[in-house]
Design an enzyme around this catalytic site. Structure first.
Site, mmCIF file in Angstrom:
data_model
loop_
_atom_site.group_PDB
_atom_site.id
_atom_site.type_symbol
_atom_site.label_atom_id
_atom_site.label_comp_id
_atom_site.label_asym_id
_atom_site.label_seq_id
_atom_site.Cartn_x
_atom_site.Cartn_y
_atom_site.Cartn_z
ATOM 1 N N TYR A 33 0.821 -1.207 0.000
ATOM 2 C CA TYR A 33 0.000 0.000 0.000
ATOM 3 C C TYR A 33 0.862 1.268 0.000
ATOM 4 O O TYR A 33 0.423 2.326 -0.436
ATOM 5 C CB TYR A 33 -0.901 0.050 1.247
ATOM 6 C CG TYR A 33 -2.216 -0.665 1.107
ATOM 7 C CD1 TYR A 33 -2.295 -1.957 0.603
ATOM 8 C CD2 TYR A 33 -3.393 -0.046 1.505
ATOM 9 C CE1 TYR A 33 -3.507 -2.605 0.502
ATOM 10 C CE2 TYR A 33 -4.614 -0.686 1.407
ATOM 11 C CZ TYR A 33 -4.671 -1.969 0.907
ATOM 12 O OH TYR A 33 -5.881 -2.600 0.811
ATOM 13 N N ASP A 39 -12.294 -9.211 4.438
ATOM 14 C CA ASP A 39 -13.596 -9.222 3.755
ATOM 15 C C ASP A 39 -14.138 -10.644 3.679
ATOM 16 O O ASP A 39 -15.344 -10.873 3.791
ATOM 17 C CB ASP A 39 -13.487 -8.644 2.337
ATOM 18 C CG ASP A 39 -13.764 -7.149 2.293
ATOM 19 O OD1 ASP A 39 -13.428 -6.461 3.278
ATOM 20 O OD2 ASP A 39 -14.307 -6.673 1.277
ATOM 21 N N ASP A 81 -2.998 -18.271 0.012
ATOM 22 C CA ASP A 81 -4.031 -18.924 -0.807
ATOM 23 C C ASP A 81 -4.713 -20.043 -0.015
ATOM 24 O O ASP A 81 -5.939 -20.175 -0.002
ATOM 25 C CB ASP A 81 -3.460 -19.431 -2.146
ATOM 26 C CG ASP A 81 -2.166 -20.209 -2.015
ATOM 27 O OD1 ASP A 81 -1.580 -20.254 -0.910
ATOM 28 O OD2 ASP A 81 -1.718 -20.788 -3.029
ATOM 29 N N LYS A 108 3.142 -15.409 1.845
ATOM 30 C CA LYS A 108 3.295 -16.088 0.550
ATOM 31 C C LYS A 108 4.785 -16.367 0.371
ATOM 32 O O LYS A 108 5.424 -15.951 -0.603
ATOM 33 C CB LYS A 108 2.720 -15.194 -0.562
ATOM 34 C CG LYS A 108 2.645 -15.844 -1.927
ATOM 35 C CD LYS A 108 1.593 -16.944 -2.037
ATOM 36 C CE LYS A 108 1.713 -17.659 -3.381
ATOM 37 N NZ LYS A 108 0.830 -18.836 -3.497
ATOM 38 N N ASP A 153 -6.300 -7.109 4.175
ATOM 39 C CA ASP A 153 -7.442 -6.426 3.567
ATOM 40 C C ASP A 153 -8.354 -7.452 2.916
ATOM 41 O O ASP A 153 -9.568 -7.458 3.115
ATOM 42 C CB ASP A 153 -6.934 -5.420 2.522
ATOM 43 C CG ASP A 153 -8.078 -4.743 1.791
ATOM 44 O OD1 ASP A 153 -9.007 -4.283 2.475
ATOM 45 O OD2 ASP A 153 -8.051 -4.701 0.545
#
Ligand code: IPM
Ligand code: MG
Length: 360
Positions: free
Chosen positions: A141, A251, A223, A191, A247
């Site tokens: 970000y 959700d 993942d 990751k 982020d």
């Protein structure tokens, strides 16, 4: 106690849900004899309209002066094609950075009364109780270099995922501390099979874990984590991850709670000289322009964020519990907004806020 709070209602449904969170804070102040000192600032699209900037200097100043900041939501469709630095979201990223709130705590739990609101099978969702600790002021970000350059077929875009050891250490410590008051388990998500950035992340988390031998640590690739959140969500206690993974995963976590409108968040920085955490409190949901101004948005995310503020920034545990208990009572009463698919007619945003106050 004097509570100096800045509100930043922002865009879309931000104003409506913040209004109810403030109503709840006022009820708490009356009941527990605190003095509420509210100021309001501009952030996001509304700030661009009024001042030309998503984060006006005045807002940054007010936030630094306040004991805590309560935010609504930012984002308006009219800015969809604007470059990142002229978008409402840049205001939110800016205020997070200004306050230095590097740890974003996003609790996800299933409420008995809402078990039918989740599209997942009841036996998967029942008993879910986790907290996502999302690093908030670093990673892709904010990393540089960034930008779009060149033209034609060689036009290219760059973003950089950058973390320093220090940034990983401090957010990891926050996660391990939280785990000590919970089920003592941290799952770090990265990751590291592809990204060097994640390799450093994992190495530093493992080192920090040695300071907390009483807390169990495991690792998931992001993942696989996305899959495990749906297959076996009860396995998670504290989920620790970097900014963008957090982020996305939060959700996904919202589906477990029944509606993204339910999720509160607390963004915490270092302790101020008075010993309180510097905090920015915001619901996880966005500005939902499609339902803005209609008095039908779910205010529980905002109200829960206000409860988190009482807990983390002011150390008012009894008051925070009073709010959370009142929320649970309203949920049990079935007097909830349309997103939670109530059996009867849906309640309005304001009715839900007032009902929470009446239980307080
Ligand atoms: C969130 C939001 C923000 C983020 C956006 C609005 C910039 O999605 O708080 O989860 O990506 O951090
Ligand atoms: Mg998000």
């Amino acid at each position: 106690m004097q509570l100096n709070i800045l509100t930043l209602p922002g865009d879309g449904i931000g104003a409506e849900v913040t209004r109810e969170a403030v109503r709840v804070l006022e009820a708490v102040a009356r009941k527990f004899h605190h003095e509420l000192n509210l100021s309001e600032g501009l952030l996001g699209g509304v700030a661009i309209h009024k001042t030309g900037k998503p984060l006006p200097d005045e807002t940054a100043r007010l936030a630094l002066e306040a004991d805590a900041t309560l935010m609504g939501a930012v984002g308006l469709p009219e800015f969809d094609n604007a470059p990142p630095e002229q978008r409402p979201e840049r205001g939110l990223l800016g205020i997070r950075k200004v306050l230095g709130v590097y740890a974003n705590l996003r609790p996800v739990r299933s409420y008995k009364a809402l078990i039918e609101s989740s599209p997942l099978k009841n036996h998967l969702v029942d008993g879910v109780d986790m907290i996502i600790v999302r690093e908030l002021t670093g990673g892709i970000y904010y990393g540089t270099p960034r930008g779009i350059s060149g033209e034609g077929p060689s036009e290219r875009a760059v973003n950089s995922m950058v973390y320093t050891r220090h940034e990983i250490e401090r957010v990891s410590r926050m996660a391990f501390q939280l785990a000590r008051n919970r089920r003592r388990k941290v799952t770090s998500v990265d990751k590291s099979n592809v990204l060097e950035n994640s390799q450093l992340w994992r190495r530093v988390v493992v080192e920090v874990a040695r300071e907390y031998p009483d807390v169990e640590l495991d690792h998931l690739l992001v993942d696989n984590c996305a899959m495990q959140l749906i297959l076996n969500p009860r396995r998670f206690d504290v989920l620790l991850t970097e900014n963008m993974f957090g982020d996305i995963l939060s959700d996904e976590g919202a589906v477990l709670a029944g509606s993204i409108g339910m999720l509160p968040s607390a963004s915490i920085g270092d302790k101020s000289p008075t010993g309180a955490w510097i905090g920015l409190y915001e619901p996880v949901h966005g500005s939902a322009p499609d339902i803005a101004g209609q008095n039908k948005a779910n205010p529980f995310g905002a109200i829960g964020s206000a409860a988190a503020m009482l807990e983390y920034s002011f150390g008012l545990m009894k008051e925070a519990r009073a709010v959370n208990d009142a929320v649970e009572k309203v949920l049990d009463s079935g007097n909830v907004t349309a997103d939670l698919r109530p059996a009867g007619a849906p309640a309005t945003t304001e009715e839900v806020g007032r009902a929470v106050c009446s239980y307080i």
